[in-house]
Scaffold this motif. Structure first.
Motif, PDB file in Angstrom:
ATOM      1  N   ILE A 483     -58.052 -15.980  20.195  1.00  0.00           N
ATOM      2  CA  ILE A 483     -58.376 -14.592  19.877  1.00  0.00           C
ATOM      3  C   ILE A 483     -57.537 -14.199  18.666  1.00  0.00           C
ATOM      4  O   ILE A 483     -56.310 -14.395  18.660  1.00  0.00           O
ATOM      5  CB  ILE A 483     -58.063 -13.655  21.061  1.00  0.00           C
ATOM      6  N   GLU A 484     -58.188 -13.642  17.632  1.00  0.00           N
ATOM      7  CA  GLU A 484     -57.490 -13.302  16.404  1.00  0.00           C
ATOM      8  C   GLU A 484     -57.976 -11.963  15.876  1.00  0.00           C
ATOM      9  O   GLU A 484     -59.065 -11.492  16.240  1.00  0.00           O
ATOM     10  CB  GLU A 484     -57.719 -14.393  15.350  1.00  0.00           C
ATOM     11  N   VAL A 494     -53.920 -15.723  19.528  1.00  0.00           N
ATOM     12  CA  VAL A 494     -53.589 -15.981  20.930  1.00  0.00           C
ATOM     13  C   VAL A 494     -54.540 -17.064  21.422  1.00  0.00           C
ATOM     14  O   VAL A 494     -55.761 -16.920  21.315  1.00  0.00           O
ATOM     15  CB  VAL A 494     -53.729 -14.708  21.782  1.00  0.00           C
ATOM     16  N   ARG A 495     -53.992 -18.132  21.955  1.00  0.00           N
ATOM     17  CA  ARG A 495     -54.803 -19.273  22.363  1.00  0.00           C
ATOM     18  C   ARG A 495     -54.829 -19.369  23.882  1.00  0.00           C
ATOM     19  O   ARG A 495     -53.835 -19.119  24.554  1.00  0.00           O
ATOM     20  CB  ARG A 495     -54.265 -20.553  21.724  1.00  0.00           C
ATOM     21  N   LEU A 496     -55.981 -19.760  24.397  1.00  0.00           N
ATOM     22  CA  LEU A 496     -56.164 -19.845  25.842  1.00  0.00           C
ATOM     23  C   LEU A 496     -57.122 -20.981  26.176  1.00  0.00           C
ATOM     24  O   LEU A 496     -57.720 -21.592  25.286  1.00  0.00           O
ATOM     25  CB  LEU A 496     -56.673 -18.506  26.390  1.00  0.00           C
ATOM     26  N   HIS A 497     -57.265 -21.237  27.468  1.00  0.00           N
ATOM     27  CA  HIS A 497     -58.124 -22.316  27.950  1.00  0.00           C
ATOM     28  C   HIS A 497     -58.996 -21.796  29.086  1.00  0.00           C
ATOM     29  O   HIS A 497     -58.643 -20.832  29.776  1.00  0.00           O
ATOM     30  CB  HIS A 497     -57.299 -23.503  28.454  1.00  0.00           C
ATOM     31  N   GLU A 525     -67.295 -11.119  17.727  1.00  0.00           N
ATOM     32  CA  GLU A 525     -66.337 -10.055  17.447  1.00  0.00           C
ATOM     33  C   GLU A 525     -66.556  -8.899  18.402  1.00  0.00           C
ATOM     34  O   GLU A 525     -67.658  -8.677  18.903  1.00  0.00           O
ATOM     35  CB  GLU A 525     -66.472  -9.584  15.994  1.00  0.00           C
ATOM     36  N   PHE A 526     -65.476  -8.162  18.639  1.00  0.00           N
ATOM     37  CA  PHE A 526     -65.545  -6.991  19.521  1.00  0.00           C
ATOM     38  C   PHE A 526     -64.379  -6.074  19.189  1.00  0.00           C
ATOM     39  O   PHE A 526     -63.416  -6.470  18.525  1.00  0.00           O
ATOM     40  CB  PHE A 526     -65.492  -7.422  20.983  1.00  0.00           C
ATOM     41  N   VAL A 527     -64.461  -4.844  19.660  1.00  0.00           N
ATOM     42  CA  VAL A 527     -63.399  -3.858  19.472  1.00  0.00           C
ATOM     43  C   VAL A 527     -62.687  -3.681  20.807  1.00  0.00           C
ATOM     44  O   VAL A 527     -63.311  -3.285  21.802  1.00  0.00           O
ATOM     45  CB  VAL A 527     -63.959  -2.519  18.982  1.00  0.00           C
ATOM     46  N   GLU A 528     -61.405  -3.991  20.832  1.00  0.00           N
ATOM     47  CA  GLU A 528     -60.660  -3.846  22.083  1.00  0.00           C
ATOM     48  C   GLU A 528     -60.324  -2.371  22.294  1.00  0.00           C
ATOM     49  O   GLU A 528     -60.403  -1.564  21.355  1.00  0.00           O
ATOM     50  CB  GLU A 528     -59.410  -4.720  22.051  1.00  0.00           C
ATOM     51  N   PRO A 529     -59.986  -1.973  23.540  1.00  0.00           N
ATOM     52  CA  PRO A 529     -59.785  -0.553  23.826  1.00  0.00           C
ATOM     53  C   PRO A 529     -58.769   0.143  22.939  1.00  0.00           C
ATOM     54  O   PRO A 529     -58.822   1.357  22.766  1.00  0.00           O
ATOM     55  CB  PRO A 529     -59.323  -0.563  25.294  1.00  0.00           C
ATOM     56  N   CYS A 536     -63.180 -13.657  18.908  1.00  0.00           N
ATOM     57  CA  CYS A 536     -62.920 -14.743  19.860  1.00  0.00           C
ATOM     58  C   CYS A 536     -63.655 -15.982  19.368  1.00  0.00           C
ATOM     59  O   CYS A 536     -64.886 -15.969  19.209  1.00  0.00           O
ATOM     60  CB  CYS A 536     -63.387 -14.364  21.261  1.00  0.00           C
ATOM     61  N   VAL A 537     -62.909 -17.037  19.111  1.00  0.00           N
ATOM     62  CA  VAL A 537     -63.460 -18.301  18.631  1.00  0.00           C
ATOM     63  C   VAL A 537     -63.357 -19.314  19.766  1.00  0.00           C
ATOM     64  O   VAL A 537     -62.258 -19.643  20.211  1.00  0.00           O
ATOM     65  CB  VAL A 537     -62.716 -18.803  17.385  1.00  0.00           C
ATOM     66  N   VAL A 538     -64.493 -19.775  20.223  1.00  0.00           N
ATOM     67  CA  VAL A 538     -64.570 -20.658  21.389  1.00  0.00           C
ATOM     68  C   VAL A 538     -64.843 -22.081  20.927  1.00  0.00           C
ATOM     69  O   VAL A 538     -65.754 -22.315  20.118  1.00  0.00           O
ATOM     70  CB  VAL A 538     -65.679 -20.189  22.356  1.00  0.00           C
ATOM     71  N   GLY A 539     -64.067 -23.027  21.422  1.00  0.00           N
ATOM     72  CA  GLY A 539     -64.228 -24.415  21.034  1.00  0.00           C
ATOM     73  C   GLY A 539     -65.346 -25.109  21.794  1.00  0.00           C
ATOM     74  O   GLY A 539     -66.111 -24.496  22.550  1.00  0.00           O
TER      75      GLY A 539
END
Length: 586
Positions: A483-484, A494-497, A525-529, A536-539
């Motif tokens: 997430i960037e 921020v990286r996640l799995h 893309e989205f707007v957070e609260p 969000c880039v998904v592998g």
């Protein structure tokens, strides 16, 4: 050695007035509270309420090797609960001082210490390697035999012939009669002593060396799925019980499995709607309570003592397929089954002690051996969706959302896992191509507002390394994402799995999500609260189809991941999830 080595005062079997029975379910244990250990199990419904409860000091040396310790047993009168019937969850407690001391086994509380840098195949069966040594109590229920009941009636309810010495001889005779049976007939009554360091909050500040299992979706076995002999040979299990039998063999008979202290069920532990309405019971007791009881009385009851905790996140089939509120439906839009289903899920929860989060809430949190877990309720708090509100409908409540973000803020610097029955990432390809198609998705992307809240909270709390755990799709796989900020902010992504477990048993191919339906790779893309625009880039999706379960081994380096399947076990992991950074997202 297999079986129980024990000493008894022999009593002629024909003269027994008392019968000993193991409980119907595995005995779950919580951390001591005020000097007492909370316990959870169920008593066999066909025997009614017992007359006494019996606590026998025992030792487990791995595999099926149980030994009765040369210590006195304890007998206590059973007091039936004011509410409930035999076979329903039974909660009790026993004083800590009544447990025998366990030998010290190091940081894993009896499980073997794994060399995380070793390439040794830790899935090789090792029944003969007694690398565990746990003491505890064997919990048994004692029932008066029909002959004794007849004699009791003749004596106006008083058993004159059972004085202290005779009662002791009767109990020893009942024990001898039980313990000559194979251990799989009674070993699920064994409760490890609480002095082993496996309490839920035992290691929240030190190094992490954790191994756990992720499983989901056990379609119930039918009349033709009887599998005699699976307890001793998992290969004897039929298709319906094959994965659970392998899970039992893995945790009891392999080095890596003996290191697994936790099992997470990511939804659909039961299928209340197994026949799709054709022959489903119209009784809530039969439909839900009995189904949970049968699941707990099945192969899961024989998971070994090294599996110290089981946790469950309910999902749709524990209500009805793809459940969500429907405008105009009965019971405030929730339909006729929601309230009774949720109550059954709460009554049959695995926790022996108090749940952090409050009574009745399906979402909660806990710490386990250095890692932090948030168990989300991704089913029961959904709002009804319509064409007019698809972009704002909520999958989770505001209270749960805030609790999740607060949990992220309190658990910085530790391995963290979010368990959700529904899949958070990846999205459906149809949703990625046409946002309004979210109305056809049952996963998190079907509620884009809540998905964006989830990802936004992870961004704000800088929760790099968070791992999503989920079920429901009947297909195993994993991916990494980041997430960037879209505006080019200098803060690192921020990286996640995301790890998804296939079904333990999914007999219908049409119910298995096709890999082609998943949007991975993906970017949206989205707007957070808070008002910031994020991406969000998904592998890529790493696909592992077939029935089975996932094994995750956590260390300071990251997570090694295996997907268990029928056939030879793999030594090399099927995936490696690193933290705090991940280089595999697109």
């Amino acid at each position: 050695m297999s079986g129980a080595r024990h000493r008894t005062a022999r009593t002629a079997i024909s003269g027994l007035l008392i019968g000993a029975e193991a409980p119907g379910h595995r005995v779950e244990r919580a951390a001591p509270v005020n000097g007492r250990v909370p316990l959870l199990t169920a008593l066999r419904p066909e025997r009614g309420w017992p007359h006494w409860l019996l606590w026998v000091p025992m030792r487990w040396r791995g595999g099926w090797d149980y030994e009765r310790l040369p210590l006195p047993w304890r007998l206590e009168a059973f007091v039936p609960p004011g509410i409930g019937r035999p076979g329903e969850p039974w909660r009790g407690a026993v004083d800590v001082e009544h447990f025998p001391a366990s030998p010290s086994q190091g940081p894993t509380g009896g499980a073997p210490v794994l060399d995380l840098d070793s390439d040794i195949d830790n899935d090789v069966d090792n029944d003969n390697d007694n690398n565990v040594d746990l003491s505890g109590l064997l919990f048994l229920a004692l029932y008066l035999e029909p002959r004794a009941l007849a004699m009791e009636g003749a004596h106006r309810g008083v058993m004159h012939e059972l004085g202290k010495d005779e009662l002791q001889a009767q109990v020893e005779g009942a024990l001898e009669q039980l313990l000559v049976l194979p251990p799989h007939c009674w070993a699920h009554g064994f409760v490890p002593s609480p002095d082993a360091p496996d309490a839920p909050d035992a290691s929240v500040s030190g190094d992490v060396d954790l191994c756990f299992v992720l499983a989901a979706c056990q379609y119930p076995p039918g009349l033709l799925d009887v599998s005699p002999g699976w307890e001793l040979d998992a290969d004897e299990a039929g298709p319906a019980l094959a994965s659970l039998a392998r899970l039992h063999r893995f945790t009891r008979s392999t080095a890596r499995g003996q290191a697994c202290s936790l099992v997470l069920f990511a939804g659909d532990q039961i299928y209340a709607d197994a026949s799709g309405g054709l022959a489903d019971s119209r009784s809530g007791v039969e439909r839900y309570g009995r189904a949970y009881g049968e699941f707990k009385a099945g192969p899961i009851r024989l998971l070994p003592p090294t599996v110290a905790r089981l946790v469950h996140a309910p999902d749709d089939h524990e209500i009805v397929d793809n459940w969500e509120p429907t405008p105009g439906a009965s019971h405030g839009g929730k339909g006729p089954w929601f309230d009774v289903a949720r109550q059954a899920a709460w009554d049959h929860r695995w926790e022996a002690g108090a749940r952090v989060g409050g009574p009745g809430l399906m979402w909660h949190e806990f710490d386990w051996r250095g890692a932090a877990f948030f168990i989300a309720d991704a089913r029961g708090e959904r709002e009804a969706r319509r064409v007019a509100n698809w972009s704002t409908a909520r999958l989770w409540s505001i209270a749960q959302r805030d609790a999740f973000e607060d949990w992220l803020g309190r658990t910085q610097g530790r391995p963290r896992f979010l368990l959700s029955g529904s899949l958070p990432l990846p999205r459906r390809r149809a949703t990625a191509e046409h946002p309004a198609s979210c109305l056809r998705s049952d996963a998190w992307d079907g509620y884009p507002h809540s998905l964006h809240e989830l990802l936004g909270a992870i961004w704000r709390q800088r929760a790099t390394g968070l791992v999503f755990l989920s079920g429901d799709e009947h297909r195993s796989g994993w991916l990494s994402a980041r997430i960037e900020a879209v505006d080019g902010e200098d803060r690192a992504p921020v990286r996640l799995h995301s790890v998804h477990s296939s079904a333990l048993y999914a007999p219908w191919p049409f119910a298995v999500t096709a890999a082609e339906e998943l949007a991975a790779p993906d970017a949206f893309e989205f707007v957070e609260p808070g008002g910031r625009r994020l991406r969000c880039v998904v592998g890529a999706w790493h696909d592992h189809p077939g029935d089975g379960f996932a094994v995750l081994r956590v260390s300071q380096r990251g997570v090694d991941l295996w997907f268990d399947r029928a056939g030879p076990a793999r030594a090399a992991p099927d995936g490696r999830l690193s933290w705090p950074a991940c280089d595999t997202a697109g």
